[in-house]
Scaffold this active site. Structure first.
Site, short mmCIF file in Angstrom:
data_model
loop_
_atom_site.label_atom_id
_atom_site.label_comp_id
_atom_site.label_asym_id
_atom_site.label_seq_id
_atom_site.Cartn_x
_atom_site.Cartn_y
_atom_site.Cartn_z
N TYR A 89 0.66 -1.09 -0.09
CA TYR A 89 0.32 0.06 -0.01
C TYR A 89 0.90 1.27 0.00
O TYR A 89 2.01 1.36 0.26
CB TYR A 89 -0.97 0.07 1.35
CG TYR A 89 -0.24 0.33 2.59
CD1 TYR A 89 0.62 -0.61 3.26
CD2 TYR A 89 -0.55 1.48 3.14
CE1 TYR A 89 1.15 -0.09 4.46
CE2 TYR A 89 0.07 2.00 4.53
CZ TYR A 89 1.03 0.85 5.06
OH TYR A 89 1.48 1.24 6.17
N ARG B 26 8.13 3.82 -4.67
CA ARG B 26 8.31 3.02 -3.34
C ARG B 26 7.08 1.89 -3.82
O ARG B 26 7.39 0.74 -3.47
CB ARG B 26 7.97 3.60 -2.10
CG ARG B 26 8.17 2.80 -0.86
CD ARG B 26 8.01 3.75 0.33
NE ARG B 26 6.83 4.53 0.68
CZ ARG B 26 6.64 5.36 1.65
NH1 ARG B 26 7.63 5.54 2.34
NH2 ARG B 26 5.53 5.78 1.75
N ARG C 248 -7.37 -20.78 -1.17
CA ARG C 248 -6.21 -20.58 -0.21
C ARG C 248 -5.06 -21.49 -0.29
O ARG C 248 -5.22 -22.80 0.12
CB ARG C 248 -6.90 -20.54 1.28
CG ARG C 248 -5.77 -20.16 2.19
CD ARG C 248 -6.68 -20.08 3.79
NE ARG C 248 -5.65 -19.78 4.61
CZ ARG C 248 -4.74 -20.27 5.25
NH1 ARG C 248 -4.45 -21.55 4.74
NH2 ARG C 248 -3.84 -19.66 6.12
N HIS D 198 -0.37 -21.17 0.33
CA HIS D 198 0.24 -19.79 0.79
C HIS D 198 1.21 -19.37 -0.59
O HIS D 198 1.28 -18.15 -0.64
CB HIS D 198 1.37 -20.40 1.87
CG HIS D 198 0.60 -20.34 3.08
ND1 HIS D 198 -0.21 -21.16 3.48
CD2 HIS D 198 0.97 -19.84 4.43
CE1 HIS D 198 -0.67 -20.95 4.73
NE2 HIS D 198 0.25 -20.19 5.33
N LYS E 176 6.38 -1.69 2.05
CA LYS E 176 5.35 -1.22 2.67
C LYS E 176 4.28 -2.07 2.56
O LYS E 176 3.42 -2.06 1.51
CB LYS E 176 5.14 0.12 1.79
CG LYS E 176 4.16 1.12 3.01
CD LYS E 176 4.24 2.53 2.37
CE LYS E 176 3.00 3.28 3.22
NZ LYS E 176 3.07 3.52 4.83
N GLU F 52 13.20 3.16 14.07
CA GLU F 52 12.17 4.13 13.65
C GLU F 52 10.84 4.00 14.56
O GLU F 52 10.93 3.21 15.58
CB GLU F 52 11.73 3.69 12.23
CG GLU F 52 11.09 2.21 11.84
CD GLU F 52 10.49 2.01 10.56
OE1 GLU F 52 10.18 3.25 9.83
OE2 GLU F 52 10.45 0.89 10.21
C1 LIG Z 1 6.71 2.02 9.89
C2 LIG Z 1 6.86 3.22 9.08
N1 LIG Z 1 7.85 4.04 9.16
C3 LIG Z 1 7.98 5.17 8.53
C4 LIG Z 1 6.67 5.84 7.82
C5 LIG Z 1 7.04 7.11 7.34
O1 LIG Z 1 6.71 6.96 5.86
P1 LIG Z 1 6.13 8.33 4.91
O2 LIG Z 1 6.90 9.48 5.25
O3 LIG Z 1 6.47 7.87 3.59
O4 LIG Z 1 4.82 8.37 5.29
C6 LIG Z 1 5.56 5.16 8.00
C7 LIG Z 1 4.50 5.67 7.38
O5 LIG Z 1 3.18 5.09 7.47
C8 LIG Z 1 5.75 3.84 8.73
O6 LIG Z 1 4.58 3.30 8.65
#
Ligand SMILES: Cc1ncc(COP(=O)(O)O)c(C=O)c1O
Length: 285
Positions: free
Chosen positions: A31, A50, A98, A100, A145, A177
């Site tokens: 996403y 991305r 279903r 995997h 993501k 993070e």
């Molecule tokens: C785990 C994580 N790290 C960093 C970010 C920041 O990414 P962005 O600045 O592209 O929204 C997000 C945003 O959802 C996130 O979920």
């Protein structure tokens, strides 16, 4: 609310995906969330790059996507009051019996909608938050993501349950993070943030803030602060598409620095507001 689903435009309440969709069954999906300012998308190209990187990393065929994103985004942005909000988009590996391993011929499911920005209220109006420190219980491909977000959900819930707005994640004594953001620490006027690797999501907001820091002559070190370094930092802040740039003034109930907004945060926050204004009037993307 109007949503885009597999080439159709339909009211959100009528939009349906199969119960056999792998996004639903396995979290087998990726996403993006893209901020919209004045009907214009913030760093659209970086978000789409991305998305492609995430799809490629999970073995989805980027060329199988027939959607013209710019047209979809323009129509979604039009649904936003004053053109302010975010666009959410999701691509799943489609519906299939279903098992995997990947299905042979399941068309990807593509879904997108726009959500108005909800004005923050209260102290700090969203740009001053408190955080907690948590063990990073996520997998080792945080650069993808994906909507497989159960670990992030549990961490964000832990923060909420403890009256905080973000969980800062520690792995091998490094604060890489947050559960939903990238993290920066300021020590002796220098900015520290984790390098872009598989342990963090390479945030688009993070990259913009690094560009702004370079423009302001703020020195940056591509190194995740240790837990102790973070707790002793003069300033800590987070970045994300939703929260933009937000100062963390308390961690685990204790003040960061003097507990007030710091000078480095203030400069970067102001520069970010200017950047946004330029996106709004179309002189920057
Ligand atoms: C785990 C994580 N790290 C960093 C970010 C920041 O990414 P962005 O600045 O592209 O929204 C997000 C945003 O959802 C996130 O979920």
């Amino acid at each position: 609310m109007l949503v885009y689903l597999n080439g159709d435009w339909i009211p959100g309440e009528d939009a349906c995906v199969s119960v056999f969709d792998r996004g639903f069954v396995f979290g087998d999906s990726v996403y993006e969330v893209i901020p919209v300012y004045g009907y214009r998308l913030f760093r659209e190209a970086a978000h789409l790059a991305r998305l492609k990187a995430s799809m490629t990393a999970v073995g989805m065929d980027v060329n199988a996507l027939t959607v013209t994103w710019s047209a979809v985004f323009a129509r979604l942005a039009e649904t936003l009051p004053s053109g302010e909000g975010t666009v959410y988009l999701q691509v799943t590996r489609g519906a299939a019996p279903r098992q995997h391993a990947f299905p042979a011929n399941a068309p990807l499911t593509v879904f997108a909608y726009a959500r108005p920005r909800v004005p923050e209220t209260g102290v700090g109006a969203g740009y001053e938050i408190s955080a907690i420190l948590c063990d990073d219980i996520r997998w080792a491909r945080c650069d993808i993501k994906t909507t497989s977000l159960i670990a992030n959900v549990l961490l964000a819930q832990e923060a909420a349950a403890r009256g905080a707005e973000e969980a800062l994640l520690v792995r091998n004594d490094r604060v890489n993070e947050g559960a939903v953001s990238n993290v920066f620490a300021v020590r002796a006027g220098r900015l520290f943030t984790a390098p872009r690797n598989h342990l963090i999501l390479g945030g688009v907001t993070r990259d913009v803030v690094l560009e702004l820091a370079a423009g302001l002559g703020i020195p940056v070190e591509d190194r995740a602060p240790s837990r102790a370094e973070l707790l002793e930092a003069e300033e800590v802040f987070i970045t994300s598409s939703g929260r933009e740039v937000a100062a963390v003034t308390r961690i685990d109930g204790r003040p960061v620095g003097d507990g007030r907004l710091g000078p480095v945060f203030r400069r970067l926050h102001a520069a970010f507001q200017t950047f946004k204004e330029e996106v709004r009037i179309g002189t920057r993307t």
